[in-house]
Design a protein around this motif. Structure first.
Motif, PDB file in Angstrom:
ATOM      1  N   ILE A 204      -6.369  12.433  16.250  1.00 36.65           N
ATOM      2  CA  ILE A 204      -6.294  13.361  15.118  1.00 36.65           C
ATOM      3  C   ILE A 204      -5.226  12.889  14.128  1.00 36.65           C
ATOM      4  O   ILE A 204      -5.405  12.960  12.909  1.00 36.65           O
ATOM      5  N   THR A 205      -4.122  12.365  14.650  1.00 36.95           N
ATOM      6  CA  THR A 205      -3.072  11.813  13.794  1.00 36.95           C
ATOM      7  C   THR A 205      -3.615  10.660  12.950  1.00 36.95           C
ATOM      8  O   THR A 205      -3.309  10.546  11.757  1.00 36.95           O
ATOM      9  N   LEU A 206      -4.410   9.798  13.568  1.00 36.01           N
ATOM     10  CA  LEU A 206      -5.034   8.686  12.847  1.00 36.01           C
ATOM     11  C   LEU A 206      -5.895   9.204  11.700  1.00 36.01           C
ATOM     12  O   LEU A 206      -5.826   8.698  10.567  1.00 36.01           O
ATOM     13  N   MET A 207      -6.710  10.223  11.953  1.00 37.60           N
ATOM     14  CA  MET A 207      -7.569  10.793  10.918  1.00 37.60           C
ATOM     15  C   MET A 207      -6.740  11.378   9.768  1.00 37.60           C
ATOM     16  O   MET A 207      -7.043  11.174   8.584  1.00 37.60           O
ATOM     17  N   CYS A 209      -3.709  10.582   8.838  1.00 34.38           N
ATOM     18  CA  CYS A 209      -3.010   9.540   8.075  1.00 34.38           C
ATOM     19  C   CYS A 209      -3.972   8.659   7.288  1.00 34.38           C
ATOM     20  O   CYS A 209      -3.565   8.052   6.288  1.00 34.38           O
ATOM     21  N   LEU A 210      -5.227   8.571   7.702  1.00 27.15           N
ATOM     22  CA  LEU A 210      -6.225   7.909   6.870  1.00 27.15           C
ATOM     23  C   LEU A 210      -6.392   8.670   5.554  1.00 27.15           C
ATOM     24  O   LEU A 210      -6.624   8.074   4.503  1.00 27.15           O
ATOM     25  N   GLY A 211      -6.250  10.000   5.610  1.00 30.16           N
ATOM     26  CA  GLY A 211      -6.298  10.791   4.390  1.00 30.16           C
ATOM     27  C   GLY A 211      -5.005  10.710   3.605  1.00 30.16           C
ATOM     28  O   GLY A 211      -5.002  10.534   2.389  1.00 30.16           O
ATOM     29  N   TYR A 212      -3.870  10.797   4.303  1.00 30.84           N
ATOM     30  CA  TYR A 212      -2.564  10.822   3.643  1.00 30.84           C
ATOM     31  C   TYR A 212      -2.201   9.480   3.019  1.00 30.84           C
ATOM     32  O   TYR A 212      -1.454   9.429   2.039  1.00 30.84           O
ATOM     33  N   GLY A 213      -2.733   8.387   3.555  1.00 27.54           N
ATOM     34  CA  GLY A 213      -2.408   7.058   3.037  1.00 27.54           C
ATOM     35  C   GLY A 213      -2.742   6.889   1.567  1.00 27.54           C
ATOM     36  O   GLY A 213      -2.039   6.175   0.832  1.00 27.54           O
ATOM     37  N   ALA A 214      -3.793   7.542   1.107  1.00 29.47           N
ATOM     38  CA  ALA A 214      -4.161   7.458  -0.316  1.00 29.47           C
ATOM     39  C   ALA A 214      -3.093   8.100  -1.186  1.00 29.47           C
ATOM     40  O   ALA A 214      -2.803   7.626  -2.290  1.00 29.47           O
ATOM     41  N   ILE A 215      -2.490   9.190  -0.697  1.00 27.85           N
ATOM     42  CA  ILE A 215      -1.424   9.860  -1.441  1.00 27.85           C
ATOM     43  C   ILE A 215      -0.213   8.938  -1.558  1.00 27.85           C
ATOM     44  O   ILE A 215       0.356   8.752  -2.642  1.00 27.85           O
ATOM     45  N   VAL A 216       0.204   8.372  -0.421  1.00 31.11           N
ATOM     46  CA  VAL A 216       1.372   7.487  -0.402  1.00 31.11           C
ATOM     47  C   VAL A 216       1.190   6.319  -1.367  1.00 31.11           C
ATOM     48  O   VAL A 216       2.104   5.937  -2.096  1.00 31.11           O
ATOM     49  N   SER A 326      -0.845   5.237  15.515  1.00 31.89           N
ATOM     50  CA  SER A 326      -1.864   5.996  14.786  1.00 31.89           C
ATOM     51  C   SER A 326      -1.422   6.237  13.343  1.00 31.89           C
ATOM     52  O   SER A 326      -2.229   6.140  12.413  1.00 31.89           O
ATOM     53  N   ILE A 327      -0.131   6.545  13.154  1.00 32.14           N
ATOM     54  CA  ILE A 327       0.392   6.754  11.798  1.00 32.14           C
ATOM     55  C   ILE A 327       0.321   5.458  10.990  1.00 32.14           C
ATOM     56  O   ILE A 327      -0.187   5.424   9.862  1.00 32.14           O
ATOM     57  N   ASP A 328       0.835   4.372  11.577  1.00 32.50           N
ATOM     58  CA  ASP A 328       0.893   3.100  10.846  1.00 32.50           C
ATOM     59  C   ASP A 328      -0.501   2.561  10.531  1.00 32.50           C
ATOM     60  O   ASP A 328      -0.759   2.079   9.426  1.00 32.50           O
TER      61      ASP A 328
END
Length: 383
Positions: A204-207, A209-216, A326-328
């Motif tokens: 779930i963390t991976l999912m 952060c796949l979304g949050y990565g676009a924000i970063v 998962s985050i990275d």
């Protein structure tokens, strides 16, 4: 917590500034992309090894070695005027980052009483969230007003403070770990990469952060395109409301468990992403920052606590490694994929597309909760 905050601040402030620096020394588009990719690869590669070491080694030496490695590699960057050498340093930095985050998270878990795991790791998670929120904007500001070398020196100074603070902590190593001997344990890379008991919250963390990565990756460019000149409001309010909501979320976790909390914070983060995508003013950016602080700011430490709570104490190092990988991986893959998609879509649309990963995470959490309930009911009937 404070020592780890300085670790994250020192590291995260370099992330948005390394691509423009390597471009300035002649890197191609592909080589710029490798700045993120090699770091993610290095972090994921190192975590199984350090996770295995945490099954039989005391915490303090491993914590200090990780902080020292990060510090030394930081000071190498200004020496790299050749692209290939710079990328090699980036791989080494990823290896050290994988080491440090895994060890620090595991050492924090060992200090926190099991009865207050959600609350305690929620406080510790502030260092991760605030570092991820504030440091990139601080790095961008310093990169704009001073030289890259001075930015590195400031980053290194924060790393020195982290090393000193982490050296003062009274660490606790579980008795089960101290009893283990390396010779009696069997190392397999996959076995130390994935802890089966906690795989679901890590996924779930991976999912997320796949979304949050676009924000970063794109929020600064997005603000420039929309003419929003107070982007710091997003980071500031994000940090404030993450801090305010963390104690409430931690106590919720300890009293009622993780699933309901995860579902609520995913929903708030999803709304925040859509508010951000429609932002044309500082006010809307501020509202998005509040929603992200409450949602994403509580979500990441909740998922870490959930992962750890499902894991035997002697395997916490492996579980922490899996969680941070998962985050990275999520942020690294997201940055690359949405970077390619940016040629075809506006950044606002990219934010909306990336929010679909949160919907997937929400649906999977609901389904997992129903499955767990169905498994419990037959057991209760038998008893």
């Amino acid at each position: 917590m404070v020592g780890n905050l300085f670790v994250f601040m020192s590291f995260q402030m370099l992330i948005p500034t390394l691509p423009p620096y390597i471009k300035s020394i002649g890197a191609s588009g592909t080589e710029i992309g490798l700045v993120t990719a090699l770091f993610s690869i290095g972090a994921v590669l190192s975590r199984p090894f350090i996770g295995f070491m945490l099954e039989y080694r005391a915490r303090k030496p491993l914590v200090l070695i990780g902080a020292l490695m990060l510090l030394l590699i930081t000071f190498l960057y200004p020496l790299s005027q050749v692209v290939v050498i710079f990328l090699a340093f980036r791989l080494l930095h990823g290896l050290a980052w994988g080491w440090s985050t895994t060890v620090n998270g595991t050492a924090a878990v060992d200090v926190v009483p099991n009865s207050r795991l959600g609350e305690g790791m929620g406080y510790y998670g502030l260092s991760i969230t605030i570092g991820m929120i504030i440091a990139p904007s601080l790095g961008i500001f310093l990169f704009q007003v001073t030289s890259f070398e001075n930015l590195v020196y400031i980053s290194g100074a924060l790393g020195v403070i982290a090393l000193i603070l982490l050296g003062t902590v009274q660490y606790q190593t579980p008795a089960e770990v101290l009893k283990n001997k390396k010779e009696d344990l069997k190392f397999t890379y996959l076995g130390s990469l994935v802890e089966k008991s906690g795989w679901f919250p890590a996924f779930i963390t991976l999912m997320i952060c796949l979304g949050y990565g676009a924000i970063v990756t794109f929020i600064v460019i997005f603000a420039e395109e929309r003419g929003i000149n107070q982007i710091f409001l997003f980071y500031l309010l994000n940090a404030i409301f993450a801090s305010l909501s963390r104690p409430v979320a931690g106590k919720w976790f300890d009293r009622k468990g993780p699933r309901g909390l995860v579902m609520v914070t995913i929903a708030i983060t999803f709304i925040g992403m859509w508010v951000l995508s429609f932002a044309h003013s500082n006010l809307t950016i501020a509202v998005a920052g509040v929603l992200f602080g409450i949602g994403f700011g509580s979500l990441i430490p909740t998922l870490q606590s959930w992962t750890i709570s499902m894991t035997p104490s002697n395997r916490r190092g492996v579980a922490n490694g899996m969680f941070f990988s998962s985050i990275d991986l999520g942020i690294g893959v997201s940055g690359f994929v949405f970077g390619v998609m940016a040629q075809f879509f506006s950044i606002a649309v990219l934010f909306q597309i990336s929010s679909l990963f949160l919907i997937i995470a929400l649906i999977l959490t609901i389904l997992e909760g129903r499955r767990s309930k169905e498994v419990r009911q037959p057991k209760e009937a038998l008893s």
